[in-house]
Design an enzyme around this catalytic site. Structure first.
Site: not given
Ligand code: TRP
Ligand code: ZN
Length: 878
Positions: A127, A267, A269-271, A303-304, A326
């Site tokens: 992302e 922080g 990432m929700e993969n 959150h994730e 978000e």
């Molecule tokens: N989607 C992630 C979150 O808010 C945000 C995020 C994680 C992100 N890594 C990133 C956005 C790198 C931009 C680039 O939970």
């Molecule tokens: Zn998020």
């Protein structure tokens, strides 16, 4: 890197994709010098796209082409065109298979976007637009595909090979490598793709969903951290239960994995099925992490996890819709944390953050609506506005609909849009359809930037026994939006009688009082509300619970504020009245250093402090002074030194007046027994440490010894850090010894060392900047690690206000130097750092010109990234 002026992307240019990718088969060959990515895409022309052309454009950056075939035939050189940003294939049929192989260099990827190396592991961050650095693709969120991923790597070095979905195959190869295959049954956009390879350990647990399915839960970390995962696992299970109870949402795969990595831009990432986390938001042990760390881990894990439904199952049509996932997911994690801990304190913390940083963003050159209309670099729009104001906009809808109807509207949202890539309009339509409420005007919150202001007056008519509130709303202009239209604003309020009880609220024309606290809906620029049967002049309690993200102006007297502070039935407003009063005192003293404290103020603080029944965590919030940066925002021109002096002086004065009470509260709240991160214990520790911080305002050997004793006792990291940070404000051998000892003790724990860097970066010592420069050369510092950069450079520039804004401009030059150095390494982090200075116009002419000079230096620098260009150019324009 930048050659010509980068181009702007507009929401109004959105068109559906001309082609779709139904199925993706990826094969990764990872080795020590490079990686090869083999991709098979099953594609078709999009039946929904009008006038789709015959040619196909795919995004791809920093990819070295090895081969490319269409339906099995190698493409001739004249059949396609390659450039810096992708490939165009001149002629493709209705349905086809595109196969390619590329070489990439994760080892050289310091931008931490795409596939990169962190320590001895490989991981991905896709992302928003990182997948294009892995292979050619339609890298946009409205193209959703089913992924199968095979990873081949050395079995010794990389025993763990992970990707999204379920493990379907595992094989040992003869040459010491092994091969695994993962299949994700859910179609997803490429930004949710993830891969991890490394020598990792994991802890494992199980969760049984409401419908009885067993889910395997795993948290993967480097071996030295295996004893720091328990809190994250607890938080995960709590999140899963909460989403079932509150939203009726179950997890949908057989396995859910979290991996902690040390080098990460954000922080977490929700993969899908494979969340990747900054290790800061996973690892915690009582001796290594503070209460705040424990709480933020819980919040980020939530959150994730919540993104699985709000983000993954239902995703964004395009990146302008970022707040769809978000804003909504932040609202969900806020409510989750509120439910797990102290609801009132959580609300205060969230509003403090919003006011201190989002309001500032909304009043600066980068102001944008929660659904922006344009961007140069989307990474620059992962902002407090999109996240935190976005959450407030969802919260307002929750409050307008009521909890029950909101839940119905969310059910409708999931039912209507599961599996789709949608817009914020689609979301609001569900809220409106499920409730029957007209949200047409409300939707302006999505398109209008800036913080609205409510100017409110109240008038009591003794003969008519009525009280009239006149409410005027306005919103200052923001870049590109000179004219603002009135918003639909929910204003929660009550009227207090002399005893502090809420009066029944009956508006003119109503048969009976509706209730004692109610929400007024504002629609027009000026609104008037007359309450009848009001027996005495009331004190209005306005914007209860912070019912809308606005600035409130009401001309309270000091004694009315003290009354609200003691009596308001709304806990949030009790806190807010105290903050307003302290802000007023400090700002008055900026202009007039000798201004006296309002009568009764010290007694009011004393009685709050010594009231044994009050909620300790809430009390800490009441007694925490507004931040220097927030105080600065209240002035026409920020007076850096004046604010610092007045705020410190006020704190010292309170400390002197309350010394014995502070001592007594400190003693009464000493740590007993084993560390527990529950709300009551957290409240006790934080009250005790707040007392210590007041007491340390004075040069007092007894208190200083108390601080050193607390450090030496070493009960837990919360108490240790509280002591260390206070000692770090002083020079002298004692505090130097403590800092040296701390570094020795924790030299192998990078997250604890981050705290060590930060306390020195934000020290009140006059030589703070010199110290920061020295620490940049420390062997434990690393400019390529975003956590280290934030801990040292970020902390100094954003939290050490007085030293960063030193009149000689050395702080500004230091930031600009670091930003340029970082831009060549990691543009996302560089651009974020530069934002700290974006509101340069708020300062005196001399500081303005010093800051402006640094922006000019940056913009004239050869080859800066478009991330940095966007921040620097908009800061100069705005
Ligand atoms: N989607 C992630 C979150 O808010 C945000 C995020 C994680 C992100 N890594 C990133 C956005 C790198 C931009 C680039 O939970
Ligand atoms: Zn998020």
């Amino acid at each position: 890197m930048l050659q010509e002026t980068p181009k702007t992307t507009y929401l109004s240019d959105y068109r559906p994709p001309e082609y779709l990718i139904d199925q993706v088969d990826l094969r990764f060959y990872l080795d020590e010098a490079e990686a090869r990515v083999h991709s098979v895409l099953s594609m078709q022309r999009n039946p929904a796209a009008e006038n789709a052309g015959q040619s196909l454009r795919l995004q791809g950056e920093q990819l070295e082409l090895l081969f490319i075939t269409l339906n099995g035939d190698e493409l001739k050189a004249d059949a396609y065109t390659l450039d810096e940003e992708g490939v165009t294939i001149h002629q493709v049929p209705e349905r086809f298979t595109l196969e390619s192989s590329v070489r990439i260099k994760p080892q050289e990827n310091t931008a931490l976007e795409g596939l990169y190396q962190s320590g001895s592991m490989f991981c991905t961050q896709c992302e928003a637009e990182g997948f294009r650095k892995i292979t050619w693709f339609l890298d946009r969120p409205d193209v959703m595909s089913r992924f199968t991923t095979t990873i081949v790597a050395d079995r010794e070095r990389y025993p763990i090979l992970l990707s999204n979905g379920n493990l379907i195959d595992q094989e040992l190869l003869e040459d010491g490598r092994h091969k695994v295959t993962w299949e994700d049954p859910f179609a997803k956009p490429a930004y949710l793709f993830a891969l991890v390879a490394g020598d990792l350990r994991f802890i494992e647990d199980r969760f049984t969903t409401a419908s009885g399915r067993d889910v395997d839960l795993r948290i993967y970390v480097e071996s030295e951290n295996i004893d720091k995962c328990d809190h994250a696992m607890e938080s995960l299970k709590n999140s899963m239960a909460w989403d079932e109870q509150q939203y009726g949402r179950e997890y949908d795969l057989d396995i859910f994995m979290i991996v902690a990595v040390n080098d990460f831009n954000m922080g977490a990432m929700e993969n899908k099925g494979l969340n990747i986390f900054n290790s800061k938001y996973v690892l915690a042990r009582p001796d290594t992490a503070t209460d705040r760390d424990f709480q933020s881990i819980e919040g980020v894990i939530g959150h994730e996890y919540f993104h699985n439904w709000t983000g993954n199952r239902i995703t964004c049509r395009d990146w302008f819709q970022l707040s769809l996932k978000e804003g909504l997911t932040v609202f969900r994690d806020q409510e989750f944390s509120a439910g797990m801990g102290s609801r009132g304190v959580k609300r205060i913390e969230d509003v403090r953050l919003l006011r201190a940083h989002q309001f500032a963003e909304d009043a600066g050159p980068m102001a944008h609506p929660i659904r922006p209309d344009s961007y140069i670099e989307i990474n620059n729009f992962y902002t407090l506005t999109v996240y935190e104001k976005g959450a407030e906009v969802v919260r307002m809808q929750h409050n307008l609909l009521g909890a029950e109807t909101y839940r119905k509207a969310m059910d409708l949202y999931f039912q209507r849009h599961d599996g789709q890539a949608v817009t914020t309009d689609d979301f609001v339509r569900c809220m409106a359809d499920a409730s029957g409420i007209d949200l047409a005007q409300f939707k302006r919150w999505y398109t209008q930037a800036g913080t609205p202001e409510l100017q409110i007056t109240g008038e009591y008519d003794a003969t008519a026994r009525s009280f009239t509130l006149t409410v005027q709303q306005s919103c200052p202009p923001t870049p590109g939006q000179d004219e603002k239209s009135p918003l639909h604003i929910p204003l929660a309020m009550g009227l207090l009688d002399q005893r502090g009880d809420d009066l029944p609220l009956r508006l003119e024309g109503e048969a009976e009082p509706v209730s004692e606290s109610r929400i007024l809906s504002l629609h027009r620029e000026t609104e008037r509300f007359t309450f009848i049967d009001i027996p005495e002049a009331p004190v209005p309690s306005l914007l209860r619970g912070f019912s809308a993200p606005v600035k409130l102006r009401y001309d309270y007297s000091d004694s009315e504020l003290m009354f609200l502070m003691a009596r308001d039935n709304d806990g949030f407003n009790r806190w807010d009245a105290a903050q307003t009063l302290m802000q007023r005192i400090i700002l008055k003293r900026v202009a007039n250093p000798g201004a006296p404290l309002p009568d009764g103020f010290v007694d009011a603080v004393r009685s709050a402090l010594t009231d044994s029944v009050s909620d300790k965590a809430l009390l800490v919030e009441v007694l925490t002074l507004p931040a220097e940066s927030y105080l600065g925002d209240q002035m026409a021109q920020v007076d850096v030194v004046g604010i610092h002096t007045a705020r410190e002086g006020f704190k010292s004065q309170l400390a002197a007046a309350l010394r014995s009470d502070l001592m007594a509260v400190y003693e009464a709240n000493r740590e007993q027994g084993a560390y527990q991160p529950d709300p009551l214990s957290i409240g006790r520790r934080s009250l005790r440490n707040l007392c210590l911080s007041y007491l340390m305002q004075q040069d007092d050997a007894e208190v200083c010894q108390l601080c050193i004793d607390q450090y030496n006792a070493g009960h837990n990291m919360t108490d240790v850090m509280a002591a260390v940070s206070l000692l770090a404000d002083r020079s002298g051998t004692e505090s130097e010894q403590v800092l040296i000892g701390f570094q020795q003790r924790w030299k192998d724990d990078p997250l604890v060392l981050d705290k060590w860097f930060t306390v020195q970066a934000i020290s009140k010592r006059p030589d703070a900047l010199e110290q920061v420069k020295r620490l940049m050369k420390h062997p434990d510092f690393s400019i390529t690690n975003p956590n280290k950069v934030r801990a040292l450079v970020g902390a100094f520039c954003s939290a050490n206000v007085i030293h960063f804004h030193a009149a000689d401009g050395e702080g500004y030059a230091f930031l600009a130097d670091r930003v340029l150095e970082l831009d060549a390494i990691n543009p996302q982090v560089a651009a974020r750092m530069l934002r700290i200075m974006s509101r340069w116009r708020r300062y005196d002419p001399s500081r303005q010109s010093l800051m402006k000079h640094q922006f000019q230096r940056i913009i004239e620098h050869d080859g800066i990234s478009k991330d940095l260009f966007e921040i620097a150019s908009k800061s100069l324009e705005g």
